[in-house]
Design an enzyme around this catalytic site. Sequence first.
Site, PDB file in Angstrom:
ATOM      1  N   MET A  80       0.818  -1.207   0.000  1.00  0.00           N
ATOM      2  CA  MET A  80       0.000   0.000   0.000  1.00  0.00           C
ATOM      3  C   MET A  80       0.860   1.268   0.000  1.00  0.00           C
ATOM      4  O   MET A  80       2.065   1.215   0.184  1.00  0.00           O
ATOM      5  CB  MET A  80      -0.924   0.001   1.218  1.00  0.00           C
ATOM      6  CG  MET A  80      -1.940  -1.124   1.229  1.00  0.00           C
ATOM      7  SD  MET A  80      -2.973  -1.136   2.720  1.00  0.00           S
ATOM      8  CE  MET A  80      -3.889   0.408   2.533  1.00  0.00           C
ATOM      9  N   HIS A  81       0.190   2.405  -0.232  1.00  0.00           N
ATOM     10  CA  HIS A  81       0.704   3.763   0.012  1.00  0.00           C
ATOM     11  C   HIS A  81       1.719   4.270  -1.008  1.00  0.00           C
ATOM     12  O   HIS A  81       2.023   5.462  -1.015  1.00  0.00           O
ATOM     13  CB  HIS A  81       1.341   3.879   1.402  1.00  0.00           C
ATOM     14  CG  HIS A  81       0.502   3.339   2.519  1.00  0.00           C
ATOM     15  ND1 HIS A  81      -0.807   3.722   2.732  1.00  0.00           N
ATOM     16  CD2 HIS A  81       0.780   2.430   3.491  1.00  0.00           C
ATOM     17  CE1 HIS A  81      -1.279   3.091   3.781  1.00  0.00           C
ATOM     18  NE2 HIS A  81      -0.345   2.289   4.257  1.00  0.00           N
ATOM     19  N   ASP A 239      -2.601  -5.063   0.505  1.00  0.00           N
ATOM     20  CA  ASP A 239      -2.080  -6.339   0.998  1.00  0.00           C
ATOM     21  C   ASP A 239      -2.702  -6.769   2.318  1.00  0.00           C
ATOM     22  O   ASP A 239      -3.042  -7.951   2.492  1.00  0.00           O
ATOM     23  CB  ASP A 239      -0.558  -6.319   1.082  1.00  0.00           C
ATOM     24  CG  ASP A 239       0.007  -5.135   1.859  1.00  0.00           C
ATOM     25  OD1 ASP A 239      -0.778  -4.318   2.405  1.00  0.00           O
ATOM     26  OD2 ASP A 239       1.243  -5.010   1.932  1.00  0.00           O
TER      27      ASP A 239
END
Length: 495
Positions: A80-81, A239
């Site tokens: 992520m991110h 995830d």
Amino acid sequence: MTDIVVGLDLGTGGVRAIAVNLQGQIIAQSTRSYPLLTPQPGWTEQNSSNWVEASLDALFDVTQQLDGYRTIALGLSGQMHGMVPLDADGKAIRPAILWNDQRTGKAVVEIEATIPRQELIQRTGNPAITGFQLPKLLWLRTEEPQAYSRLWQILLPKDYLGYVLTGEAVTEPSDASGVGCLNLANRQWDTDILHALDINPALFPPVIESTAIAGRLKSEIAARVGLPVGLPVIAGGGDNAAAAIGLGISSSNLNRGSLSIGTSGVIFAPCVGVARGRHRPVPDPEGRVHLFCHVDGGYHLLGVTLAAGGSLRWYRDTFAPHISYTDLMDMAERSQPGARGILFLPHLAGERSPHLDPETRGAFVNLSLTHTQADITRAVLEGVAFSLRSALEVISAIAPLDQLLATGGGARSHIWLQILADVLQTKLIAPKAEEGAAYGAAILAMVGIGVYPNLAAALKILPQDSNVVQPQANSLYEAGFKRYKLLYDTLKAVR
């Protein structure tokens, strides 16, 4: 021909592709790695082209094992991110900036100077955080204005991979809620936040449901990897959310969460959503734990200890490089609860939950000549457990949990599981089979093409075998946890 689906998880260390039949059994799998770039202290990047090559190679490896099988869908998951900035030709402008990159401190200050922290938490479920994607975009505008001027779209890692596979740029709520500007009430980009920051909302892709078809496999990709042209590619999930689905954790059972002990330690707690008349979940007012969308239409809270297994690895590599992890665990078992008074703060990389403090650091205290390596090792295990309890106490006030499914490398240790159960005072269930985010992506793919009518039906195929660890009350842990909190406060005051 037997129908199968493929799950693809784009991790930080590498990509994993698996083929799963419609009864939930893994038929084939492959992993490929790629390098991590650290061009400056605190910076972490990867070349998105490396993701693509590794993913296509992994998919080809899997298809070569599928004689007699027909692939009917592909589901995506990933770290992520991260930020992948694309120009008008759909080409990456620069290397992707990752989730654990720490260059955006000034951007975080800028965001919260424009949108008050409390308003940001109420709208998005989280304060501004250095690892999130939105501060990365502000950093790019300030530090690399020429690159920013070329921007057409910014994508999260798995969504970039989906774009390469299908030509369609979209995202879904579980990953998008880690960007920093997704409105949790309507699960769409918060244009008020973006306009306040003078950011064009068109830079962000459309948000579709996690089980929706993001696009269909392009012919040139299909030819390279051996999958059917036009194969449905399902949007999937970040995830943590995808891994939770692989464990059967959803808003249909609010009392069961998960505890992952890998490099970091993560507590995942499902909570009710806003869809179909349900009430919107309440974020922690101080933003000490994350509130994200779940892939099932609900939401989840996330508490993170940055150095869980990472603390044990650091201790072993630094002080006991010739001792195996198994022997270290046996040694810790020869000590006693409370580690004979030693306390360990596992803040070796700063800390996320509940402190949101990148500057805090680790410590051993109360050492004496009578202490042994067994005591010190046990103190490391207990310190990680205390850190997770600090996060769990915040989560439990919002979404109480009766049990946690324990996964990751740390969950393979009986002594660490018992310490965690006793400190958290929560029943731990260790599944005998743990397949991770790629498996969850495959489950989402089954729902996305109608093999199962919904996630609740799909989760019934998951294996049920597990080991159960019951918590035992121990006054030494209760006293140790109080001292642990006092130690953090004391060290913070003298920094």
